[in-house]
Structure formats: C-alpha cells, structure tokens
Enzyme design. Structure first.
Site, PDB file in Angstrom:
ATOM      1  N   HIS A 103     -27.298  74.256   9.241  1.00  0.00           N
ATOM      2  CA  HIS A 103     -28.428  74.606   8.373  1.00  0.00           C
ATOM      3  C   HIS A 103     -29.770  74.477   9.086  1.00  0.00           C
ATOM      4  O   HIS A 103     -30.773  74.986   8.608  1.00  0.00           O
ATOM      5  CB  HIS A 103     -28.405  73.764   7.087  1.00  0.00           C
ATOM      6  CG  HIS A 103     -28.835  72.344   7.253  1.00  0.00           C
ATOM      7  ND1 HIS A 103     -27.951  71.285   7.322  1.00  0.00           N
ATOM      8  CD2 HIS A 103     -30.065  71.781   7.336  1.00  0.00           C
ATOM      9  CE1 HIS A 103     -28.615  70.154   7.436  1.00  0.00           C
ATOM     10  NE2 HIS A 103     -29.905  70.426   7.454  1.00  0.00           N
ATOM     11  N   ASP A 148     -20.981  72.480   8.716  1.00  0.00           N
ATOM     12  CA  ASP A 148     -22.422  72.381   8.923  1.00  0.00           C
ATOM     13  C   ASP A 148     -22.747  71.952  10.356  1.00  0.00           C
ATOM     14  O   ASP A 148     -23.605  71.116  10.591  1.00  0.00           O
ATOM     15  CB  ASP A 148     -23.057  71.408   7.922  1.00  0.00           C
ATOM     16  CG  ASP A 148     -24.587  71.501   7.908  1.00  0.00           C
ATOM     17  OD1 ASP A 148     -25.112  72.572   8.274  1.00  0.00           O
ATOM     18  OD2 ASP A 148     -25.245  70.512   7.555  1.00  0.00           O
ATOM     19  N   GLY A 197     -35.737  66.533   8.753  1.00  0.00           N
ATOM     20  CA  GLY A 197     -36.067  66.532  10.176  1.00  0.00           C
ATOM     21  C   GLY A 197     -35.071  65.746  10.995  1.00  0.00           C
ATOM     22  O   GLY A 197     -34.913  65.969  12.195  1.00  0.00           O
ATOM     23  N   SER A 230     -31.919  65.943  10.366  1.00  0.00           N
ATOM     24  CA  SER A 230     -30.687  66.731  10.334  1.00  0.00           C
ATOM     25  C   SER A 230     -30.276  67.172  11.726  1.00  0.00           C
ATOM     26  O   SER A 230     -31.077  67.736  12.472  1.00  0.00           O
ATOM     27  CB  SER A 230     -30.873  67.962   9.447  1.00  0.00           C
ATOM     28  OG  SER A 230     -31.031  67.602   8.102  1.00  0.00           O
ATOM     29  N   LEU A 246      -3.522  75.716   2.601  1.00  0.00           N
ATOM     30  CA  LEU A 246      -2.330  75.378   1.829  1.00  0.00           C
ATOM     31  C   LEU A 246      -2.149  76.298   0.631  1.00  0.00           C
ATOM     32  O   LEU A 246      -1.032  76.598   0.233  1.00  0.00           O
ATOM     33  CB  LEU A 246      -2.409  73.918   1.366  1.00  0.00           C
ATOM     34  CG  LEU A 246      -1.128  73.299   0.798  1.00  0.00           C
ATOM     35  CD1 LEU A 246       0.009  73.391   1.801  1.00  0.00           C
ATOM     36  CD2 LEU A 246      -1.369  71.844   0.412  1.00  0.00           C
ATOM     37  N   VAL A 285      -4.604  74.763  -5.946  1.00  0.00           N
ATOM     38  CA  VAL A 285      -5.718  74.198  -6.713  1.00  0.00           C
ATOM     39  C   VAL A 285      -5.256  72.835  -7.186  1.00  0.00           C
ATOM     40  O   VAL A 285      -4.164  72.693  -7.762  1.00  0.00           O
ATOM     41  CB  VAL A 285      -6.092  75.087  -7.914  1.00  0.00           C
ATOM     42  CG1 VAL A 285      -7.187  74.431  -8.743  1.00  0.00           C
ATOM     43  CG2 VAL A 285      -6.549  76.454  -7.427  1.00  0.00           C
TER      44      VAL A 285
END
Length: 460
Positions: free
Chosen positions: A98, A128, A202, A204, A259, A262
């Site tokens: 991000h 991320d 900042g 991150s 897999l 749910v």
C-alpha cells in the site's frame, strides 16, 4: 516514628527506580547497527482532477452553460511516504504494497541522504508486501528471521519515518501473535504480530526487530481512532515475508494454496453438538463444487482440526495454513465428522485472483432453547438453482418463543441439514426431526441470502 517512616520512603525510592532502570534493555547498539539499512520511501502519483457534474435529472441553465463547458484539466501530483528496508547488498528492499500502490515514481532515501529511483520487482496485495530494487552496490542490509519463535512479552524495536520524521525508533513488546485481520475483500492470509510499539502513518513498510537485531516483522497496520498510535500495531511475520520475497524474485508473483471452502468459527454449543471437548477448529459451512476439498472427500459439516500437521485452533488459522501451502502438494487433513476423527489426504489447489483459500463467514454465537417452532415448505427450484443447492426446505414461519428462533433461524432461511443428515424435501425434514433424541443439542445448517450458517438447536 513518623519521621523515620518518611525518611525510609525517601531513601528507598531511588533504589526502586535504579532497579527498574537496571532491568530495562539497552536498544542503543541495535539501533546504531540497523538504522543504515532502513530507508524512507517517497512516491508520486499523477491524478487527473474530476470535471464538474450535476446530480441526475438536473440541467445547467443556458445563461451559465458556457461556464461549465468541458475543458482540459491539468494533472496534479499526489505525494505519499512510507518506510522500507534493504534485504541485500545489491539493492533489493522490502516495503508494504500500500506504500507504493499506483505510484508513478518511487524515490528511496538512505540514512546518509543519498536518493535513488526504485523499480518494482513484484508486489503481493494479499500480504501487503512489495519488493523493490535500486541500482547501487555494497549497501547495508538487514536479515529476516527464519523461524516463528517470537514470544508474547518479548521486546521489539521499530525504525521508520512516522509522519515524515526520518529514521525514528520506538520500542515495545509483542502483545499477541497469529492475529487474523480480514481485508475489505474478506481475505485473510497473514497471521499478524500485534505489538504496543508506537507505529504511526509513515512507519508502514519499516522493519520490526527482535533484540538480536533480526527483522521479525514488517510493520503494516495500526488500529486507531485518532489517526495516531494508541498501542495497537500489527506487523507481517518475517516467515511470510521470506516466502513472498523468494517467489517474487523467482516468478514475479506469489502462488498460494486453495481449498475451496467457506468456514465459520466453532463456539461452545457447536463443539458440544459435534462431539468436541472444547471449541476448536474450522467448521465447513459450504464448499466450492469440484474444488480441492470437494474432490478429496471433505464434507459440509466437517470440523477441520489439523491442516498439514498444523493445529487449527480457530477458523482464522485455516486460511493462514492453506495460503502458505504450495499448490499441487498433498497434505493430511484431520476432521471431526459425526463425533469421530478422520484423516483425509487433500491435494491443494492454486489460488486464483477471485478465489479465497478458505473464506470465513461471520456469524453470531449460537444459542440453545427448548423446541423448533417452525413451519416449512419445499424450496423453490429457482432459489435452489441460484444458491446451487441440491434441496432443502424454506422456513415460512417461526415461533418467536421456539428453539429455532433462539438459534437465529428466520423466515426465508433454507434449512439444508439437521443433525448430521442432509435435507432434500419436507418429508426428509420431518423424518429427521422425529428421529432426533430428546433434550439433545444438534447442529442445524441453513442458508440466508445464499450464505451458509451453522447453529445449534436443542430438541425436546
């Protein structure tokens, strides 16, 4: 006596403070050694301003129309910043996805104030993480820890650029490990490390160190109501980062296991009804037809207790385990089925863009009551086809004082399972209900708006 007591307190206080200071770790050597490999990342993104538009149904009067005629709108640059750290001497560095998402230009600044333009080697939105490269040699770099031996209460240190303040250090302890934080797409592939280290915007992409100076995590998220740190920060474990870096270097993408189920959390009542001594595992509420779980023999209603020899304590543990498994590998899966444990060999599939390794469906805890209190009818064929069901009964009325109401069943729900038996027709429903033992806690599975849910219900 009073004077002596007062003197004792005054004399003892410096001793207490001195002892407390003596027990605190000294972070100075770690910070001095590690800071040169931490970088500040500045990104620039070109954004074209939106033109003026009126609400639907409204028009501009002719006298003002010339003021709103289409015209060329100049682009403007939006800047953002974050942190990162070098992981090799030849310029590879790691940060959050991000931080560099949609960036047109990425500039990396070292602690010695040198700046380099970076190129993106690869990125992985699901974890991320992003791998960057700058054109420079003989750079300082950090080592990622290769194990998951981090313990709650252990001291950790973060270095980054919070609010643009270059190369700031903060310290704290590990508050929890294995935190499940689903994304806005309901994806959950990272068992986050939770700390009370002061992490702010900042930070991150910056490193989280243990006291040995190894990177145990990549700072990624904070929980805040004010925009600043309130002592809840989350980091991506180094073992996850190592796997992502290796695949991005080799293939430019990250492959994950799939897999095709749910799942939902197992509460105390569900555990009792399925024959477990305590709540644990991930309850399979629905399966993708033809998916890896379906092909292997896993069934709706199974509770997955182990996946590839990893214990599944909560439903959030399963996506972590499945996602980190290489596609096409065969792994043993231990399930609880009708009160008995069973081991099934599963060939793991490949996670595609729109899939989820194991999707968690959020439901409130089930409750038990004293009777059903339902009126049902055969499910309409159109609804059955839309929800991809083989059968079931639609609830038309619910007694507000009955057991079904207490279990959360509502008009319009489609009941597909009662006890351990599947329901195809109204006759199935009545037969199964009549044969269930009195005063027993039984699982009931129903669909609402196409989403499956398990609850428990007590029959009398």
């Amino acid at each position: 006596m009073i004077v002596r007591f007062f003197v004792f307190i005054v004399l003892a206080f410096p001793l207490i403070v001195s002892a407390a200071n003596y027990n605190l770790p000294d972070f100075t050597p770690l910070i001095e050694k590690s800071s040169p490999a931490v970088v500040k990342i500045n990104t620039t993104t070109a954004v074209k301003p939106r033109g003026f538009s009126l609400p639907p149904g409204q028009q501009i009067p002719d006298i003002f129309r010339h003021l709103f005629e289409p015209r060329e709108m100049p682009e403007r640059n939006m800047s953002s910043m974050g942190s990162g750290f070098l992981i090799s001497s030849d310029g590879y560095l790691l940060t959050n996805y991000h931080v560099i998402e949609d960036a047109d230009q990425i500039v990396v600044r070292l602690v010695d104030r040198r700046e380099f333009k970076a190129m993106v080697i690869g990125s992985d939105p699901r974890s991320d993480l992003a791998l960057l490269k700058i054109d420079e040699e003989k750079l300082p770099f950090l080592t990622l820890a290769t194990n998951d031996e981090l313990r709650i209460g252990e001291w950790v240190v973060a270095i980054g650029s919070p609010f643009g303040l270059d190369f700031s250090a903060s310290a704290g302890i590990v508050s929890a490990i294995g935190r499940s934080i689903p994304t806005d797409k309901n994806e959950n592939y990272v068992p986050f490390i939770q700390t009370d280290v002061a992490i702010n915007p900042g930070n991150s992409g910056g490193p989280l160190f243990n006291m040995e100076g190894k990177v145990v995590g990549v700072n990624s998220q904070i929980y805040t109501r004010s925009g600043g740190s309130i002592g809840l920060s989350f980091a991506i474990p180094s073992t996850v980062a190592l796997n992502v870096v290796e695949q991005l270097k080799e293939k430019g993408r990250v492959d994950r296991g799939w897999l095709g189920v749910v799942i939902q959390e197992v509460d105390k009542n569900l555990a009792d009804s399925f024959g477990l001594k305590r709540p644990q595992g991930a309850l399979v509420a629905q399966m993708e037809p033809g998916g890896p779980a379906d092909k292997s023999g896993i069934m709706v209603g199974d509770i997955i207790l182990k996946f590839a020899r990893r214990n599944i304590l909560t439903s959030g543990d399963l996506p972590h385990a499945v996602g980190s498994t290489q596609p096409d590998s065969e792994v043993p899966v231990v399930v609880m089925r009708k009160g008995k444990r069973k081991t099934i060999d599963v060939t793991v599939g490949r996670l595609e863009g729109g899939d989820a390794a194991a999707t968690i469906t959020e439901v409130s805890p089930s409750t038990a009551a004293d009777r059903l209190g339902l009126t049902v009818e055969t499910i309409e064929s159109s609804l059955r086809d839309q929800w991809r069901l083989t059968g079931g009964v639609t609830v038309t009325q619910v007694d507000p004082h009955g057991a079904a109401a207490d279990a959360g069943v509502a008009p319009g729900d489609v009941i597909a399972q009662l006890g351990f038996e599947q329901i195809e027709t109204v006759e199935d429903y009545r037969r199964i209900l009549a044969n269930l033992p009195s005063d027993s806690l039984q699982p009931i599975r129903f669909f609402r708006d196409g989403r499956p849910t398990f609850r428990t219900i007590r029959l009398q």
